[in-house]
Design an enzyme around this catalytic site. Structure first.
Site, mmCIF file in Angstrom:
data_model
loop_
_atom_site.group_PDB
_atom_site.id
_atom_site.type_symbol
_atom_site.label_atom_id
_atom_site.label_comp_id
_atom_site.label_asym_id
_atom_site.label_seq_id
_atom_site.Cartn_x
_atom_site.Cartn_y
_atom_site.Cartn_z
ATOM 1 N N HIS A 83 0.838 -1.210 0.000
ATOM 2 C CA HIS A 83 0.000 0.000 0.000
ATOM 3 C C HIS A 83 0.875 1.264 0.000
ATOM 4 C CE1 HIS A 83 -3.029 -2.736 2.239
ATOM 5 N NE2 HIS A 83 -3.591 -2.452 1.074
ATOM 6 N N LYS A 132 -16.988 -7.162 7.904
ATOM 7 C CA LYS A 132 -15.753 -7.817 7.461
ATOM 8 C C LYS A 132 -14.945 -8.351 8.635
ATOM 9 C CE LYS A 132 -14.337 -6.411 2.871
ATOM 10 N NZ LYS A 132 -13.196 -5.991 2.048
ATOM 11 N N ARG A 191 -1.456 -6.068 -8.110
ATOM 12 C CA ARG A 191 -0.286 -6.935 -7.919
ATOM 13 C C ARG A 191 -0.271 -7.925 -9.070
ATOM 14 N NH1 ARG A 191 -2.312 -8.322 -2.112
ATOM 15 N NH2 ARG A 191 -4.053 -8.449 -3.522
ATOM 16 N N SER A 203 -2.748 -7.890 2.932
ATOM 17 C CA SER A 203 -3.060 -7.775 4.364
ATOM 18 C C SER A 203 -3.453 -9.149 4.920
ATOM 19 C CB SER A 203 -4.214 -6.792 4.583
ATOM 20 O OG SER A 203 -3.871 -5.525 4.090
HETATM 21 O O1 PNS Z 1 -9.050 -3.355 0.428
HETATM 22 P P1 PNS Z 1 -10.290 -3.938 -0.203
HETATM 23 O O2 PNS Z 1 -11.032 -4.769 0.833
HETATM 24 O O3 PNS Z 1 -10.011 -4.703 -1.451
HETATM 25 O O4 PNS Z 1 -11.237 -2.680 -0.580
HETATM 26 C C1 PNS Z 1 -12.486 -2.875 -1.166
HETATM 27 C C2 PNS Z 1 -13.263 -1.542 -1.262
HETATM 28 C C3 PNS Z 1 -13.359 -0.866 0.085
HETATM 29 C C4 PNS Z 1 -12.549 -0.604 -2.237
HETATM 30 C C5 PNS Z 1 -14.684 -1.866 -1.810
HETATM 31 O O5 PNS Z 1 -15.254 -2.888 -1.056
HETATM 32 C C6 PNS Z 1 -15.643 -0.669 -1.808
HETATM 33 O O6 PNS Z 1 -15.448 0.276 -2.530
HETATM 34 N N1 PNS Z 1 -16.706 -0.744 -0.969
HETATM 35 C C7 PNS Z 1 -17.701 0.308 -0.840
HETATM 36 C C8 PNS Z 1 -19.039 -0.089 -1.473
HETATM 37 C C9 PNS Z 1 -18.958 0.128 -2.960
HETATM 38 O O7 PNS Z 1 -19.052 1.241 -3.435
HETATM 39 N N2 PNS Z 1 -18.697 -0.974 -3.712
HETATM 40 C C10 PNS Z 1 -18.392 -0.942 -5.127
HETATM 41 C C11 PNS Z 1 -19.602 -0.966 -6.014
HETATM 42 S S1 PNS Z 1 -20.688 -2.266 -5.670
#
Ligand code: PNS
Length: 165
Positions: free
Chosen positions: A19, A43, A92, A130
């Site tokens: 990150h 989560k 990645r 993570s």
């Molecule tokens: O680090 P991650 O867990 O891969 O992050 C995922 C994240 C937070 C980017 C994603 O889950 C997100 O944007 N969630 C908010 C809800 C949303 O807008 N989802 C995308 C369209 S359904």
């Protein structure tokens, strides 16, 4: 804060050197970056939101053009609220692609004015996430050098592997 901004969203449970690599690269392109941690208790994160904010801030050593924030609800709505039209995600290996592609297309469907862009992490961090860091740390594996020092310390404390010095 003015200038071109990007939102860097994620769970950051916890932040890793991968990150950090993305943050540093993004700061050569954007004037400012908003690291947005999703507030999603479902989560069942290892670290609380406050712990994650704290670790991110300490890892970035108070970089003036980085804001650390939390959000819930739709990411594109949060981007509009923050007056930023760019969502930044790190890539990645190939395995990330499918999920990222799906999310970018859905976000585009939800709001055509918000663009998704992707940066690749340094190859040194290609294999870390993570999740894999937490698994190794939970079993007593050494994660130093893969995560910022504060994260390494907090992981060892969390899993009771801290040195008794
Ligand atoms: O680090 P991650 O867990 O891969 O992050 C995922 C994240 C937070 C980017 C994603 O889950 C997100 O944007 N969630 C908010 C809800 C949303 O807008 N989802 C995308 C369209 S359904």
């Amino acid at each position: 804060m003015n200038g071109k901004a990007a939102i860097y969203p994620g769970t950051f449970d916890p932040i890793t050197n991968g990150h950090i690599s993305i943050v540093n690269r993004a700061l050569t392109i954007f004037d400012r970056l908003i690291i947005a941690i999703l507030n999603n208790p479902q989560k069942e994160p290892l670290f609380t939101l406050e712990e994650r904010i704290d670790m991110i801030k300490e890892s970035l050593n108070g970089a003036p053009n980085v804001e650390v924030d939390t959000f819930d609800g739709l990411l594109v709505d949060y981007a509009v609220k923050k007056k930023a039209n760019v969502i930044l995600r790190g890539l990645r290996a190939l395995s990330d692609f499918e999920y990222e592609f799906q999310m970018a297309l859905m976000n585009r469907k939800l709001n055509r004015d918000v663009q998704s862009i992707f940066l690749m992490t340094d190859y040194k961090w290609f294999y870390i996430s993570s999740t894999i860091i937490k698994e190794a740390a939970s079993l007593g594996g050494d994660t130093s050098g893969l995560v910022p020092e504060i994260v390494d310390r907090r992981l060892k404390e969390k899993f009771n592997f801290a040195k008794n010095t």
